[in-house]
Write a protein that holds these residues in place. Structure first.
Motif, mmCIF file in Angstrom:
data_model
loop_
_atom_site.group_PDB
_atom_site.id
_atom_site.type_symbol
_atom_site.label_atom_id
_atom_site.label_comp_id
_atom_site.label_asym_id
_atom_site.label_seq_id
_atom_site.Cartn_x
_atom_site.Cartn_y
_atom_site.Cartn_z
ATOM 1 N N ALA A 155 78.715 7.484 84.780
ATOM 2 C CA ALA A 155 77.369 8.189 84.300
ATOM 3 C C ALA A 155 76.421 7.485 83.798
ATOM 4 N N LEU A 156 76.622 6.258 82.864
ATOM 5 C CA LEU A 156 75.822 5.143 82.471
ATOM 6 C C LEU A 156 75.417 4.384 83.354
ATOM 7 N N LEU A 157 76.368 3.950 84.444
ATOM 8 C CA LEU A 157 76.088 3.147 85.465
ATOM 9 C C LEU A 157 75.074 3.840 86.318
ATOM 10 N N ARG A 158 75.190 5.042 86.520
ATOM 11 C CA ARG A 158 74.478 5.841 87.681
ATOM 12 C C ARG A 158 72.739 5.977 86.782
ATOM 13 N N GLU A 159 72.802 6.441 85.666
ATOM 14 C CA GLU A 159 71.569 6.351 84.947
ATOM 15 C C GLU A 159 70.832 4.938 84.935
ATOM 16 N N THR A 160 71.678 3.946 84.962
ATOM 17 C CA THR A 160 70.956 2.451 84.928
ATOM 18 C C THR A 160 70.544 2.197 86.572
ATOM 19 N N ALA A 161 71.186 2.771 87.359
ATOM 20 C CA ALA A 161 70.944 2.352 88.815
ATOM 21 C C ALA A 161 69.599 3.404 89.222
ATOM 22 N N VAL A 162 69.501 4.608 88.580
ATOM 23 C CA VAL A 162 68.232 5.236 88.946
ATOM 24 C C VAL A 162 67.064 4.507 88.121
ATOM 25 N N THR A 163 67.328 3.937 87.112
ATOM 26 C CA THR A 163 66.030 3.163 86.420
ATOM 27 C C THR A 163 65.898 1.897 87.023
ATOM 28 N N ALA A 164 66.910 1.318 87.537
ATOM 29 C CA ALA A 164 66.650 -0.044 88.213
ATOM 30 C C ALA A 164 65.929 0.135 89.439
ATOM 31 N N ALA A 165 66.215 1.201 90.164
ATOM 32 C CA ALA A 165 65.858 1.588 91.460
ATOM 33 C C ALA A 165 64.319 1.878 91.528
ATOM 34 N N ALA A 166 63.831 2.732 90.370
ATOM 35 C CA ALA A 166 62.414 3.193 90.286
ATOM 36 C C ALA A 166 61.607 2.081 90.458
ATOM 37 N N PRO A 167 60.251 2.245 90.999
ATOM 38 C CA PRO A 167 59.622 0.862 91.198
ATOM 39 C C PRO A 167 58.947 0.803 89.841
ATOM 40 N N GLN A 168 58.786 -0.492 89.560
ATOM 41 C CA GLN A 168 58.402 -1.284 88.357
ATOM 42 C C GLN A 168 57.002 -1.010 88.399
ATOM 43 N N LYS A 169 56.475 -0.658 87.145
ATOM 44 C CA LYS A 169 54.997 -0.445 86.873
ATOM 45 C C LYS A 169 54.574 -1.731 86.850
ATOM 46 N N ARG A 170 53.524 -2.059 87.499
ATOM 47 C CA ARG A 170 52.585 -3.162 87.513
ATOM 48 C C ARG A 170 51.558 -3.211 86.380
ATOM 49 N N HIS A 171 51.678 -4.444 85.493
ATOM 50 C CA HIS A 171 50.864 -4.328 84.474
ATOM 51 C C HIS A 171 49.377 -4.958 85.052
ATOM 52 N N ASP A 172 48.319 -4.542 84.286
ATOM 53 C CA ASP A 172 47.251 -5.205 84.547
ATOM 54 C C ASP A 172 46.839 -6.472 84.413
ATOM 55 N N LEU A 173 46.549 -7.294 85.157
ATOM 56 C CA LEU A 173 46.188 -8.761 85.189
ATOM 57 C C LEU A 173 45.029 -8.873 84.030
ATOM 58 N N VAL A 174 45.190 -9.893 83.308
ATOM 59 C CA VAL A 174 44.315 -10.387 82.317
ATOM 60 C C VAL A 174 43.640 -11.626 82.686
ATOM 61 N N THR A 175 42.369 -11.814 82.899
ATOM 62 C CA THR A 175 41.580 -12.990 83.183
ATOM 63 C C THR A 175 41.467 -13.742 81.958
ATOM 64 N N ILE A 176 41.826 -14.975 82.129
ATOM 65 C CA ILE A 176 41.535 -15.950 81.003
ATOM 66 C C ILE A 176 40.230 -16.854 81.293
ATOM 67 N N SER A 177 39.409 -17.025 80.602
ATOM 68 C CA SER A 177 38.324 -17.713 80.881
ATOM 69 C C SER A 177 38.540 -19.351 80.916
ATOM 70 N N ASP A 178 37.796 -20.097 81.674
ATOM 71 C CA ASP A 178 38.056 -21.658 81.667
ATOM 72 C C ASP A 178 37.222 -22.169 80.554
ATOM 73 N N THR A 179 36.499 -21.563 80.115
ATOM 74 C CA THR A 179 35.283 -22.061 79.081
ATOM 75 C C THR A 179 36.226 -22.214 77.949
ATOM 76 N N PRO A 180 35.894 -23.453 77.294
ATOM 77 C CA PRO A 180 36.428 -23.913 75.945
ATOM 78 C C PRO A 180 36.225 -22.919 74.764
ATOM 79 N N TYR A 181 37.362 -22.932 73.978
ATOM 80 C CA TYR A 181 37.194 -21.979 72.787
ATOM 81 C C TYR A 181 36.339 -22.450 71.898
ATOM 82 N N ASP A 182 35.652 -21.724 71.083
ATOM 83 C CA ASP A 182 34.745 -21.866 69.698
ATOM 84 C C ASP A 182 35.397 -22.943 69.008
#
Length: 97
Positions: free
Chosen positions: A50-77
């Protein structure tokens, strides 16, 4: 075979095992330590599948794609680094003992 098919096959075999253990238990009685151990082992197998079945369902679910964060090339203050330590070198302006 897919993971789902394999788990279904394992579940069918486990169901057969549980039925066989039940029949054996009726013939031998359920009072002996060995029979209780076999019954306990089949129950543990059922929980594990039963635990394996739950894990397989979770692993088979599409992974949520996180929003990309843009990092500026300008030097820090430079004021961000006032009174900070240089990693491995210690505080600025101080000398090692």
């Amino acid at each position: 075979m897919s993971v789902h098919d394999e788990l279904t096959s394992v579940q069918r075999c486990l169901d057969d095992l549980i039925r066989s253990v039940g029949r054996l238990e009726k013939q031998m009685g359920s009072g002996g330590l060995e029979m209780r151990r076999v019954r306990s082992d089949t129950d543990h197998l059922r929980e594990s599948i039963a635990l394996l079945r739950e894990t397989a369902v979770t692993a088979a679910a599409p992974q949520k794609r996180h929003d990309l964060v843009t990092i500026s090339d300008t030097p820090y203050d430079p004021s961000l680094w006032v009174d900070t330590d240089d990693e491995g070198l210690g505080a600025r302006g101080r000398h090692a003992p």
